[in-house]
Design an enzyme around this catalytic site. Sequence first.
Site, PDB file in Angstrom:
ATOM      1  N   HIS A  54       1.107  -1.149  -0.080  1.00 54.41           N
ATOM      2  CA  HIS A  54      -0.105   0.095  -0.152  1.00 54.41           C
ATOM      3  C   HIS A  54       0.971   1.139   0.045  1.00 54.41           C
ATOM      4  O   HIS A  54       0.777   2.154  -0.783  1.00 54.41           O
ATOM      5  CB  HIS A  54      -1.050   0.036   1.176  1.00 54.41           C
ATOM      6  CG  HIS A  54      -1.589   1.309   1.632  1.00 54.41           C
ATOM      7  ND1 HIS A  54      -2.984   1.314   1.507  1.00 54.41           N
ATOM      8  CD2 HIS A  54      -1.154   2.358   1.914  1.00 54.41           C
ATOM      9  CE1 HIS A  54      -3.420   2.592   1.643  1.00 54.41           C
ATOM     10  NE2 HIS A  54      -2.357   3.223   2.069  1.00 54.41           N
ATOM     11  N   GLU A  55       1.898   1.278   0.843  1.00 46.57           N
ATOM     12  CA  GLU A  55       2.846   2.298   1.241  1.00 46.57           C
ATOM     13  C   GLU A  55       3.578   2.484  -0.105  1.00 46.57           C
ATOM     14  O   GLU A  55       3.885   3.617  -0.682  1.00 46.57           O
ATOM     15  CB  GLU A  55       3.629   2.242   2.266  1.00 46.57           C
ATOM     16  CG  GLU A  55       2.861   2.716   3.487  1.00 46.57           C
ATOM     17  CD  GLU A  55       2.062   3.920   3.369  1.00 46.57           C
ATOM     18  OE1 GLU A  55       2.749   4.883   3.062  1.00 46.57           O
ATOM     19  OE2 GLU A  55       0.894   3.848   3.730  1.00 46.57           O
ATOM     20  N   HIS A  58       1.926   4.563  -2.883  1.00 46.43           N
ATOM     21  CA  HIS A  58       1.915   6.105  -2.673  1.00 46.43           C
ATOM     22  C   HIS A  58       3.377   6.402  -3.449  1.00 46.43           C
ATOM     23  O   HIS A  58       3.161   7.312  -3.937  1.00 46.43           O
ATOM     24  CB  HIS A  58       1.715   6.418  -1.257  1.00 46.43           C
ATOM     25  CG  HIS A  58       0.421   6.150  -0.411  1.00 46.43           C
ATOM     26  ND1 HIS A  58      -0.492   6.647  -1.060  1.00 46.43           N
ATOM     27  CD2 HIS A  58       0.145   5.458   0.717  1.00 46.43           C
ATOM     28  CE1 HIS A  58      -1.698   6.561  -0.277  1.00 46.43           C
ATOM     29  NE2 HIS A  58      -1.135   5.709   0.657  1.00 46.43           N
ATOM     30  N   ASP A 162      -5.173   8.842   4.300  1.00 50.36           N
ATOM     31  CA  ASP A 162      -5.408   8.971   2.900  1.00 50.36           C
ATOM     32  C   ASP A 162      -6.669   9.770   2.732  1.00 50.36           C
ATOM     33  O   ASP A 162      -6.781  10.552   1.655  1.00 50.36           O
ATOM     34  CB  ASP A 162      -5.320   7.698   2.274  1.00 50.36           C
ATOM     35  CG  ASP A 162      -3.803   7.127   2.218  1.00 50.36           C
ATOM     36  OD1 ASP A 162      -2.966   7.630   2.901  1.00 50.36           O
ATOM     37  OD2 ASP A 162      -3.889   5.827   2.152  1.00 50.36           O
TER      38      ASP A 162
HETATM   39 ZN    ZN Z   1      -2.081   5.202   2.606  1.00 46.84          ZN
END
Ligand code: ZN
Length: 359
Positions: A54-55, A58, A162
């Site tokens: 997930h990170e 980004h 987020d």
């Molecule tokens: Zn996030």
Amino acid sequence: MRDNYRIGSIFGIPLELHVSFLLLLLFFFMYSAFTLNPEPFIYIVMLFATVTLHELSHSLVARRYGIRISKITLLPFGGIASMDEMPKDPKKEFAIAIAGPGFNFIVGGLSLMVIAAFGGLGEISPFFELKIRGLMDLLVVFFKVNILLGIFNLFIPALPMDGGRVFRSLLAFKLGFPAATEIATGIAKLIAIFMALTGVLLPNLWLIFIAFFVYIGATQEGEVSRINLMLSGLKVKDLMSTQVVAVDSDITLEEFAEIMFEKRHMGYPVVSEGKLVGIITFSDLSRVPREEWSIKRVGDVMTKRLLTIGPEEEAFEAFMRMARAGVGRLLVVDEGRLVGIISKTDLLRTLEIMRLMRY
Ligand code: ZN
């Protein structure tokens, strides 16, 4: 105890584990070991892998926009990708913020298709029952972890989560970043208070922990934005002090203390044979016992890492660079020549004066 532990790096970005996640991993490992049931540990490792991906999503989008990521910190409910600068374009912030949950939803959707293809849809409900008997259950758990993480991060409109970033970027299209940040951080704090109260009433420790994280994060985000606004238009050369007193690396601390007493600056560049070799500050000196001042030399205790900035760079950039490095001053260097020194005190003093002029 430290807050973050470095565990490696991925695509050249340092990866850190927050202490809460470390404790959780250890706890689940012990629990699995003592009960001879590997399931809890499998869940937590899966969560760890999902948060990391997930990170990373980004970070990769941020990198595509040329925004440097200084590190990624993993928390059990998501993570923080620390960017080297504040986003200035709402479109970019929106894309970077949505990339993490977006990745979770895409991966979740793909898992769901595979589950359906192998006739495992019945395994999904009840949603909060996690059982691992075979490969299919593993995939079902992976699906659920992704969906939960995506929903949790995207649909709580609280900075610095987020959902809060998406919310702020949408406001910023209309209002610009400073006003959007004021509104978004205000709402984030209200949500945090509500979460904390719910956490106390339930009681649920996780909610309280996340509430703290959101409240502190929103407060910092608001402060940085306000400082950014006030320093806008100001350059390093406008705020630096040009009366630089350099000291020689060969003088003793005793001699250095005398210079310090006379000049009353807190930090001094150190030179050796005319070349800049380090910086020495009051706190470097205060760490050395008084009786060693006559034997130790400036070169022995100075900081050799030279943090510099150019005179034409923005004052806010100087502020961010100091904050990231955890130092109080930067040397101002122009074409290899030392032209000044800028300190956090210089910046704060300016902010104080500007605050006074505004009201
Ligand atoms: Zn996030």
